[in-house]
Design a protein around this motif. Sequence first.
Motif, short mmCIF file in Angstrom:
data_model
loop_
_atom_site.label_atom_id
_atom_site.label_comp_id
_atom_site.label_asym_id
_atom_site.label_seq_id
_atom_site.Cartn_x
_atom_site.Cartn_y
_atom_site.Cartn_z
N ILE A 8 34.77 6.05 6.06
CA ILE A 8 36.02 5.72 5.37
C ILE A 8 35.85 4.37 4.68
O ILE A 8 35.58 3.37 5.33
N THR A 10 38.28 3.25 2.33
CA THR A 10 39.56 2.85 1.75
C THR A 10 40.48 2.33 2.85
O THR A 10 40.65 2.97 3.89
N SER A 12 43.75 2.00 2.93
CA SER A 12 44.96 2.79 3.17
C SER A 12 44.69 3.93 4.14
O SER A 12 45.50 4.21 5.04
N LYS A 13 43.54 4.57 4.01
CA LYS A 13 43.21 5.69 4.91
C LYS A 13 42.95 5.18 6.33
O LYS A 13 43.34 5.83 7.30
N GLU A 16 46.43 4.49 7.73
CA GLU A 16 47.20 5.73 7.92
C GLU A 16 46.65 6.57 9.07
O GLU A 16 47.42 7.22 9.79
N LYS A 17 45.34 6.56 9.26
CA LYS A 17 44.71 7.38 10.29
C LYS A 17 44.56 6.63 11.62
O LYS A 17 43.90 7.12 12.53
N CYS A 19 42.90 3.92 12.42
CA CYS A 19 41.50 3.61 12.70
C CYS A 19 41.33 2.10 12.95
O CYS A 19 42.16 1.29 12.56
#
Length: 531
Positions: A8, A10, A12-13, A16-17, A19
């Motif tokens: 990953i 990014t 934002s990801k 959101e996830k 992490c």
Amino acid sequence: MKNLPLSINTLSKIIEKNCIYVDKTKMAYQLICQPGAFFLSRPRRFGKSLFIDTLKEIFEGNQELFKGLYIHDKWNWSQKYPVIVIDFAGAVLKNRKDLDNRIRKIIRSNEQQLNLEPSLDIDIPGLFEDLIMNSAKKYNQKAVVLVDEYDKPILDNIDNSKVAAEMREGLKNLYSVLKAQDAHLQFVFMTGVTKFSKVSLFSGVNQLTDITLNENYSTICGYTHEDVDNQFSEYLNNVDSNRLMYWYNGYKWLGNTPVYNPYDILLFIHNKMSYRAYWFETGNPTFLVKLFQKNRYFLPSLENLVVTEEIIDSFEVEKINPLTLLFQSGYLTIKRTFTRRQRLMFQLKIPNFEVKIALHDHFINAYTDLVNEKIELQDNLYDCLEQGDVVGMVQVIKRLFASIPWRNFTNNDIADYEGYYASVLYAFFSSLDAEIIPEDITNHGQVDMTVKLGNHVYVMEIKVMDQDNINIIDTNNKMDALNPLENPDHNPALKQIQEKGYAEKYRGIKGITVHEVGLVFSKKLRNLLRN
């Protein structure tokens, strides 16, 4: 327990996830507090793309993503800037036409992202100029330009200097616009694996500030051991931290804090704490190894490299210094710095165990072609070294060189040089994690190589003899009874060790057994003389 941010890039990801995110916004804040143009070089898989994306989210004013991070209560989130992202990671380009088409596509994509009217189909510099000026005008703010993998089109063609040079000129055509558009730019950040000289690629962008070897940003990419302890402790609760550091830590760019490659840590955890060469396996150093062979580089010199900043700073595709590429690609790192004659000097080293064994395995494969036989030879050689079995060790060395295909020596005289034999042996010993001291200095001179493993020290001298010299030995010393391993009268390499007292400095060390090993190779046989 938070999730692992595997593959990953990014922010934002990651948020959101749910992490794990190792906070690099303190250094981001230091960079962006004033207008400027910056350049950073780091090896592949070190988190450069994630840092670029983090900068993008900051400049676009996405405050929600930064809750709990260093920058959250320090940045003026009401100021939002048009951000232009140029990323060459997504394609392998093999000619100038493909590069130009890719650049046009990237520019058009940025126009759509920023809701700009498409510019007329003019040349690439004109398109890029319009993109910068139009975005600054539309948003009434100077533009931000972020360039990721700026050098990838060159590196993808590094084994073809003509195509690589064409790619360099194509990129220069793009990047030169940045200087001309300085009045419309708030911030520029470029990153990649290598650094080409300002003359060849950055002549139009000479206002760039290079932070690659800036101590304030030495940990801008990668995980420190403190990061790993704080962020991954739930995953690594039962892991031996010293072994983890030995395998994967050790990358340094000035400063006193070494870092891990994030890819290693994430894959190590993902694969149930299995120690493997995760980062190394993502790249192929074949071109690098060929450079070393072509230049007849003395591989044992990798153990004690001292260079000027000129060597590690930049290179040209027409004349690549293999040490420069080895450093910039992450196979070497900075061990320490010091001043000599008022010049800053850099002592380099292989960063960790992962790189050490994997790199030397590649050297073995390239120098010998013994991909299939290598493991058995390594096992036998290790057993002999560990047990102090010099006779067995010499037999393994003889098997090693006897197994090298004859075609490796076709149309070249590489086997006439001591450096070839020393390089092959160095690669084998290093792949066993033995300690190597090349050109080991004593008060009477220097021996070719000292190898330490366990409680044994092997002081080795290497000689290469042509047929005339062999015949002299045969005539004068009755070579049919020759045992070069034990008799210095019949072994000029062993005789030199003993006459010069090369092994004396190791004698008397408690618990250490010292072995004197003279290795005499025949140019004709391309192997050891009988023993």
